[in-house]
Design a protein around this motif. Structure first.
Motif, PDB file in Angstrom:
ATOM      1  N   LEU A 150       0.849  -1.180   0.000  1.00 49.85           N
ATOM      2  CA  LEU A 150       0.000   0.000   0.000  1.00 49.85           C
ATOM      3  C   LEU A 150       0.884   1.229   0.000  1.00 49.85           C
ATOM      4  O   LEU A 150       1.699   1.422   0.902  1.00 49.85           O
ATOM      5  N   THR A 151       0.733   2.050  -1.030  1.00 51.96           N
ATOM      6  CA  THR A 151       1.470   3.309  -1.119  1.00 51.96           C
ATOM      7  C   THR A 151       0.498   4.452  -0.838  1.00 51.96           C
ATOM      8  O   THR A 151      -0.578   4.521  -1.431  1.00 51.96           O
ATOM      9  N   VAL A 152       0.887   5.313   0.089  1.00 50.32           N
ATOM     10  CA  VAL A 152       0.045   6.439   0.485  1.00 50.32           C
ATOM     11  C   VAL A 152       0.733   7.732   0.058  1.00 50.32           C
ATOM     12  O   VAL A 152       1.895   7.975   0.404  1.00 50.32           O
ATOM     13  N   VAL A 153       0.018   8.560  -0.699  1.00 55.72           N
ATOM     14  CA  VAL A 153       0.522   9.864  -1.131  1.00 55.72           C
ATOM     15  C   VAL A 153      -0.231  10.943  -0.349  1.00 55.72           C
ATOM     16  O   VAL A 153      -1.455  11.046  -0.435  1.00 55.72           O
ATOM     17  N   ALA A 154       0.494  11.717   0.430  1.00 58.20           N
ATOM     18  CA  ALA A 154      -0.098  12.767   1.250  1.00 58.20           C
ATOM     19  C   ALA A 154      -0.449  13.983   0.392  1.00 58.20           C
ATOM     20  O   ALA A 154       0.014  14.100  -0.761  1.00 58.20           O
ATOM     21  N   PRO A 155      -1.259  14.911   0.896  1.00 57.40           N
ATOM     22  CA  PRO A 155      -1.621  16.105   0.110  1.00 57.40           C
ATOM     23  C   PRO A 155      -0.420  16.912  -0.361  1.00 57.40           C
ATOM     24  O   PRO A 155      -0.488  17.564  -1.418  1.00 57.40           O
ATOM     25  N   ASP A 156       0.696  16.870   0.380  1.00 59.26           N
ATOM     26  CA  ASP A 156       1.882  17.618  -0.035  1.00 59.26           C
ATOM     27  C   ASP A 156       2.775  16.830  -0.982  1.00 59.26           C
ATOM     28  O   ASP A 156       3.876  17.289  -1.354  1.00 59.26           O
ATOM     29  N   GLY A 157       2.342  15.648  -1.393  1.00 65.44           N
ATOM     30  CA  GLY A 157       3.097  14.831  -2.339  1.00 65.44           C
ATOM     31  C   GLY A 157       4.026  13.819  -1.702  1.00 65.44           C
ATOM     32  O   GLY A 157       4.605  12.982  -2.406  1.00 65.44           O
TER      33      GLY A 157
END
Length: 413
Positions: free
Chosen positions: A17-24
């Motif tokens: 699972l790869t999670v991309v935060a709002p800041d990238g």
């Protein structure tokens, strides 16, 4: 470090699972493993991440529904499946470690919410089933069977598997010409119409859905069986007070999940009162493996208010109070998962129509519902039960051979 890292690092061990935060910023959890999906999600706001942290189940659903969590690689079915596969029920794993107090609170909410007196039961049905027949036509089979299909062969179409389900159930009813049959929770009439076509029986189907009632009556007319198949908008409790001892056979498919645990004994008492002395009931219901539990917040709020999936133990215990004899029990383990994957694929294929009709948020909610249900049957604690009951120990043949013979005959037709 993401605020979700402590939470996700405990859950995701296999698969990626790869999670991309709002800041990238990107974080990866788990490791690639055969059979486990690889999924990438992106959050459009930190609020969405906080919602999941505060309430993982309902928060994840609403974050996805509101567009604050997007699927970059994979889809919601793969995401929910990945999480559930890392905590399979049959290995004793738990998705979330809740305190005793939190578990007790969920239990209380479920019990209170599923009291389901007549007026509340009607409102709950309208919430789910009166949202328009057009939606259901888009993802169900041609006969609009909104319950677990029967897959004796994995290469069957959904239409074939639902026809096989009806033959499977009809065989367990031990039908004979001239019998009076009651279908409790008749849906859009497919089961009632099929039974009348298979044998010369009279069938009454009952529902609390205006939409289902209108279409069921139209379908009976079109099928040429309206002289033997009728439908009525009535609660099973009211019917029991009016039609005591009338029915030789009773079938209920996918309705017991709406009864609510506080009403289980009432349901079986009503059924026993409706049956003749040699009457037979075939109950087809989703059931939870293990003991009694609670309904999750997402399902209570958005999908089936007042609903509760029963454990086999509490179902049978409730039936014993009415002196009903359990004559046969079959556990359907993965049949509903196969069915749900077909519904999910058809839902995706009709995204444009559903979104135009119901809105994007509803479409995402429906996808989340189907994905969550699929994972519950594939890795969670859900299955299906078909339970046959009789009032008399002499009502049915002593061996199951009659079921096999009748099912072969019905399936051939």
């Amino acid at each position: 470090m993401s605020i979700l890292r402590p939470f996700l690092s405990r859950i995701i061990r296999q698969g990626r699972l790869t999670v991309v935060a709002p800041d990238g910023a990107r974080e990866e959890f788990g490791r690639p493993a055969p059979g486990f999906p690889e999924v990438t999600i992106r959050f459009t706001s930190r609020r969405g991440m906080r919602r999941i942290l505060l309430d993982p189940r309902l928060g994840a659903a609403e974050t996805f529904m509101d567009g604050e969590m997007e699927l970059v690689e994979g889809d919601i079915m793969e995401l929910v499946g990945l999480i559930r596969m890392n905590a399979p029920w049959d290995r004793g794993a738990k998705l979330l470690d809740k305190t005793w107090l939190a578990r007790r609170a969920e239990w209380v909410k479920t019990r209170i919410g599923s009291i389901n007196r007549q007026r509340r039961a009607r409102a709950n049905v309208k919430h789910h089933y009166d949202i328009g027949n057009t939606l259901y036509r888009l993802f169900l089979d041609d006969d609009m069977q909104y319950s677990c299909a029967w897959w004796p062969r994995p290469d069957m179409t959904l239409e074939e598997a639902q026809a096989a389900k009806k033959a499977h159930i009809a065989a367990k009813l031990a039908l004979a010409s001239g019998q009076r049959v009651l279908d409790i929770g008749c849906g859009w009439g497919g089961m009632a119409i099929t039974l009348a076509k298979l044998e010369k029986v009279e069938v009454l189907g009952i529902t609390l859905s205006d939409e289902q009632l209108a279409l069921a009556r139209q379908r009976a007319e079109a099928a040429g069986v309206a002289d033997r198949v009728t439908f009525e908008l009535i609660d099973y409790r009211d019917l029991a007070a009016r039609e005591a001892g009338r029915f030789d056979r009773i079938v209920s498919v996918g309705m017991f999940e709406h009864v609510g645990a506080p009403n289980f004994e009432t349901f079986f008492r009503a059924v026993a009162n409706l049956m003749t002395a040699d009457g037979v009931l075939l109950l087809h219901t989703i059931g939870r493996f293990g003991g009694p539990g609670s309904t999750d917040a997402f399902t209570r709020k958005y999908i089936f208010p007042g609903g509760y999936i029963p454990a086999l133990s509490e179902t049978l215990a409730a039936s014993e109070k009415s002196r009903l004899i359990v004559t046969d029990v079959e556990t359907l383990r993965l049949h509903y998962a196969l069915t749900l994957r077909q519904w999910y694929a058809r839902t995706l294929a009709h995204e444009a129509e559903i979104a135009a009709m119901m809105g994007d948020r509803f479409f995402r909610m429906w996808c989340f519902y189907l994905a969550g249900a699929t994972s519950a049957f594939e890795s969670g604690g859900m299955g299906n039960y078909q339970i046959q009951f009789a009032r008399s120990r002499h009502a049915l043949p002593l061996t199951r051979g009659y079921m096999v013979e009748a099912e072969g005959d019905y399936a051939a037709r």
